[in-house]
Design a protein around this motif. Structure first.
Motif, mmCIF file in Angstrom:
data_model
loop_
_atom_site.group_PDB
_atom_site.id
_atom_site.type_symbol
_atom_site.label_atom_id
_atom_site.label_comp_id
_atom_site.label_asym_id
_atom_site.label_seq_id
_atom_site.Cartn_x
_atom_site.Cartn_y
_atom_site.Cartn_z
ATOM 1 N N UNK A 125 0.863 -1.177 0.000
ATOM 2 C CA UNK A 125 0.000 0.000 0.000
ATOM 3 C C UNK A 125 0.903 1.232 0.000
ATOM 4 N N UNK A 126 1.010 1.886 -1.141
ATOM 5 C CA UNK A 126 1.927 3.016 -1.279
ATOM 6 C C UNK A 126 1.237 4.359 -1.093
ATOM 7 N N UNK A 127 -0.094 4.390 -1.210
ATOM 8 C CA UNK A 127 -0.790 5.671 -1.122
ATOM 9 C C UNK A 127 -0.899 6.166 0.313
ATOM 10 N N UNK A 128 -1.143 5.256 1.229
ATOM 11 C CA UNK A 128 -1.423 5.681 2.601
ATOM 12 C C UNK A 128 -0.952 4.623 3.583
ATOM 13 N N UNK A 145 10.385 16.682 13.631
ATOM 14 C CA UNK A 145 10.556 15.256 13.329
ATOM 15 C C UNK A 145 10.912 15.076 11.859
ATOM 16 N N UNK A 146 11.859 14.159 11.576
ATOM 17 C CA UNK A 146 12.218 13.927 10.169
ATOM 18 C C UNK A 146 11.109 13.201 9.412
ATOM 19 N N UNK A 147 10.092 12.710 10.120
ATOM 20 C CA UNK A 147 8.969 12.045 9.455
ATOM 21 C C UNK A 147 7.805 13.008 9.184
ATOM 22 N N UNK A 148 7.894 14.232 9.721
ATOM 23 C CA UNK A 148 6.782 15.184 9.565
ATOM 24 C C UNK A 148 6.433 15.385 8.092
ATOM 25 N N UNK A 149 7.464 15.499 7.266
ATOM 26 C CA UNK A 149 7.258 15.741 5.840
ATOM 27 C C UNK A 149 6.890 14.499 5.051
ATOM 28 N N UNK A 150 6.802 13.341 5.709
ATOM 29 C CA UNK A 150 6.416 12.119 4.997
ATOM 30 C C UNK A 150 4.907 12.049 4.781
ATOM 31 N N UNK A 151 4.194 12.953 5.445
ATOM 32 C CA UNK A 151 2.735 13.029 5.314
ATOM 33 C C UNK A 151 2.387 14.472 4.950
ATOM 34 N N UNK A 317 -2.401 9.806 3.945
ATOM 35 C CA UNK A 317 -1.679 9.605 2.684
ATOM 36 C C UNK A 317 -0.199 9.935 2.867
ATOM 37 N N UNK A 318 0.633 9.193 2.159
ATOM 38 C CA UNK A 318 2.072 9.454 2.196
ATOM 39 C C UNK A 318 2.424 10.584 1.239
ATOM 40 N N UNK A 319 3.506 11.290 1.576
ATOM 41 C CA UNK A 319 3.961 12.441 0.808
ATOM 42 C C UNK A 319 5.343 12.134 0.227
ATOM 43 N N UNK A 330 12.083 10.707 1.651
ATOM 44 C CA UNK A 330 12.283 9.820 2.794
ATOM 45 C C UNK A 330 11.294 8.673 2.812
ATOM 46 N N UNK A 331 10.032 8.964 2.514
ATOM 47 C CA UNK A 331 9.015 7.917 2.558
ATOM 48 C C UNK A 331 9.284 6.855 1.500
ATOM 49 N N UNK A 332 9.664 7.282 0.303
ATOM 50 C CA UNK A 332 9.950 6.345 -0.790
ATOM 51 C C UNK A 332 11.116 5.433 -0.408
ATOM 52 N N UNK A 333 12.167 6.057 0.110
ATOM 53 C CA UNK A 333 13.365 5.265 0.416
ATOM 54 C C UNK A 333 13.100 4.292 1.560
ATOM 55 N N UNK A 334 12.329 4.723 2.538
ATOM 56 C CA UNK A 334 12.031 3.826 3.658
ATOM 57 C C UNK A 334 11.161 2.656 3.197
ATOM 58 N N UNK A 335 10.161 2.958 2.341
ATOM 59 C CA UNK A 335 9.316 1.883 1.826
ATOM 60 C C UNK A 335 10.122 0.912 0.970
#
Ligand code: CA
Ligand code: CA
Length: 657
Positions: A125-128, A145-151, A317-319, A330-335
């Motif tokens: 699930x890549x959308x959210x 937080x470095x994850x703030x921008x992931x959403x 949703x992921x950003x 960051x979200x892409x690389x972590x996934x």
């Protein structure tokens, strides 16, 4: 002279009616060529330990069934820990759901499937994510937080969208934005605490510490404590002056801190916190303490903000940022790292959920471009250990002309129009346009990607069941299977479809769980109903619908599936062939409008004639240019006399040419 042909394609010759002597088909190595995938729901497929929830070991125990059904790959519903039973609100992509078993169990399933030549596809699930996702929990701590921008999190979404701060989103849609409390009220790190009880008011001063951390003071004569952490604990401070207490502490508290004058009791005014309304401390400034209305002392101010979730307030949703740089987000690389882990464990491919929603629909062709980056990233890992490319199929729930551009990014996409057309064909009893329509779709895909794979299907876990669409008409259901196994593409069978399961989904006045009904293997009493919250149609889940009962019945839908999957798998023209029109029985021949007819031709020239009569009465077809002496498989009433083929109502046949 009339010749009645009986195609014996698999197992022992069928007897009339009940037939306990029948045996499942078996395949020699390399014989299974039809690229048939089985979609299963881990939670409701097979339960190995009696807790009512399907699991990895349960699936492993049913691999013989899937093998005999002609399946060469399994699409698993999401296997990660998730907020909901269905798994599409993932908490942690790097883990498996403990309800389904351990990672070792998952690996054992993969290995056992591979031993039978069956591949494993994971649902990604890549959308959210889910609202309980570990990255979302980090993001909620705030902009630091470095994850703030992931959403997509904002206190003013419409202004931020207008200012171009959210490149994935189109115009502001208030329905997609949901409340979230953002802010770090706790703290992790080394701090110095100073409590001053010498004056009025009594105060707490906290500063960032540069000295060494201390342990709780062993001097039990000191009655001054900090209450910190989760679960909370009392840490005894050091007396550094008259009514002055200090300690330097490695702090890890998600909720804040309190001061206590007793480590055994909260009573008698021993609990000191902050007065209501001024309970957020500032480093270096004395905060007044109160033991009357002692609120938790917080390290930061919580802020009411909103996050974007296209599917509702439980799925953020992921950003990935601008599509041009999505793969470095960051979200892409972590996934991608989590996908690497599963490929390393032996996973053979991925099914991607809701891909048309990743970038907002109004933002042109960004989704195919995003998917191209995702596919290439995953395939680069896969190709390190494989000589062929990774399989990846996208859920693009649209008409074929809107699906076609997605082949820019992915080798395979589901063809929702296949079922849209087929259900019309079967219910309207009009077959003559089917082949032309399908060939048109494939032409559009091939224009984008030579070798594009059309993932054909009847229904999936989000759609009203095929049996309900077809009025639970067994003859139509059998013919739906025959169409699926004789058309160009790579077909999917959805758990329970082969047993004729019925049910309406939530969009049609039913309920999603009712199209996700557990498999009945031998007895309804062992079906994996535990995760469905009681939303199970028990008039469906009976022993009569079971695999065992249908295997014993030569007239069952399951037996038809066995025959037609075997035919597809063992006939190269059906397995990998391209469709072409029949010169006589095609879209121009509306006099025999109930007939769907085409050729399947493999790359080596192997050819088969496919004929279906979807009408309610029999038809005589003059096939003087075709070879009718080598019938591969049939359904219903089929007879040949010279060059004439008589097909009964809802009858089908395939002839090798
Ligand atoms: Ca279980
Ligand atoms: Ca999205």
């Amino acid at each position: 002279m009339l010749t009645v042909l009986v195609a014996v394609s698999c197992g022992k010759e069928p007897q009339e009616g009940k037939d306990a002597k029948w045996e499942r088909p078996s395949y020699a190595a390399g014989q299974k060529q039809g690229n048939i995938t089985y979609q299963l729901l881990i939670y409701s497929f097979a339960d190995s330990d009696g807790d009512g929830i399907g699991d990895f070991n349960g699936i492993k125990s049913k691999l013989d069934y899937l093998d005999a059904l002609g399946v060469s790959a399994i699409w698993l519903s999401p296997a990660h820990p998730a907020d909901s039973y269905h798994g599409y609100d993932v908490q942690d992509y790097s883990a498996v759901n403990p309800k389904y078993g351990t990672e070792a169990d998952f690996k054992a399933l993969i290995d056992a499937a591979h031993a039978k030549g069956i591949k494993i596809y994971m649902d990604y699930v890549l959308n959210h994510t889910g609202k309980g996702n570990v990255w979302f929990a980090e993001a909620k701590k705030g902009p630091s937080s470095d994850k703030f921008g992931w959403f997509h999190i904002s206190s003013n979404p419409s202004a931020d969208i207008a200012a171009g701060k959210f490149p994935m989103l189109g115009s502001y849609n208030s329905g997609e934005w949901h409340d979230v409390t953002v802010g770090e009220i706790g703290y992790t790190g080394r701090l110095h605490f100073k409590v001053d009880f010498s004056g009025t008011p009594k105060t707490l001063t906290v500063t960032a510490a540069d000295g060494a951390a201390q342990n709780s003071n062993p001097d039990t004569s000191v009655k001054m404590f900090l209450w910190v952490g989760e679960p909370g604990q009392a840490v005894r401070m050091y007396r550094t002056g008259t009514d002055i207490y200090e300690i330097t502490l490695d702090t890890d508290s998600p909720w804040g801190v309190l001061v206590r004058t007793s480590d055994t009791s909260w009573d008698g005014g021993t609990k000191w916190g902050a007065p209501k309304g001024s309970n957020v401390l500032t480093f270096g400034e004395a905060l007044a303490l109160s033991n009357e209305d002692a609120q938790d002392i917080l390290f930061g101010t919580p802020t009411q903000m909103k996050f974007q979730g296209a599917f509702g307030s439980w799925m953020p949703d992921l950003n990935y940022g601008p599509v041009s740089t999505a793969s470095s987000s960051g979200a892409f690389r972590a996934l991608a790292q989590t996908a690497d882990k599963w490929m390393g464990m032996g996973v053979d491919g991925f099914r991607l959920d809701a891909v048309k929603h990743i970038y907002s629909a109004e933002r042109g062709d960004e989704n195919p471009e995003f998917l191209r980056q995702w596919y290439e990233r995953c395939n680069s890992t896969f190709r390190k250990t494989h000589s062929s490319d990774l399989y990846m199929v996208g859920e693009v729930w649209m008409g074929s002309s809107d699906v076609a551009p997605y082949y820019k990014g992915l080798p395979a996409c589901f063809e929702f129009d296949f079922w849209e057309r087929l259900k019309w064909v079967l219910n309207q009893r009009t077959g003559c346009y089917f082949a032309k329509d399908l060939m048109g779709y494939r032409k559009a895909y091939a224009a984008v990607r030579p070798g594009a794979i059309a993932a054909t299907k009847l229904t999936n876990h989000d759609e009203t069941r095929a049996a309900s669409v077809l009025g639970r008409d067994l003859a139509k259901l059998k013919q739906a299977a025959a169409f699926l196994m004789t058309a160009e593409g790579e077909p999917y069978i959805y758990q329970g479809e082969e047993l004729g399961y019925w049910g309406k989904d939530g969009d049609e006045g039913g309920r999603d769980e009712l199209v996700r009904t557990p498999m009945v293997w031998d007895s309804a009493s062992t079906a994996a109903t535990g995760d469905l919250g009681g939303h199970v149609d028990m008039s469906l889940v009976t022993d009569a619908v079971s695999v065992t009962a249908q295997e014993d019945d030569s007239e069952s839908l399951l037996r038809t599936y066995y025959e037609w999957t075997y035919a597809r798998n063992t006939c190269p023209a059906l397995a990998s062939g391209k469709m072409s029109a029949h010169p006589k029985y095609n879209d121009g021949n509306t006099l025999q409008g109930s007939v769907a007819c085409w050729y399947m031709t493999a790359s080596d020239g192997a050819k088969a004639l496919v004929v279906h009569n979807v009408g309610a009465s029999s038809v005589d077809l003059d096939l003087d240019g075709d070879k009718l002496s080598d019938m591969l498989v049939s359904l219903g009433s089929v007879s040949v006399s010279g060059t004439t083929l008589e097909l009964g109502a809802n009858s089908s046949a395939v002839f090798r040419q």
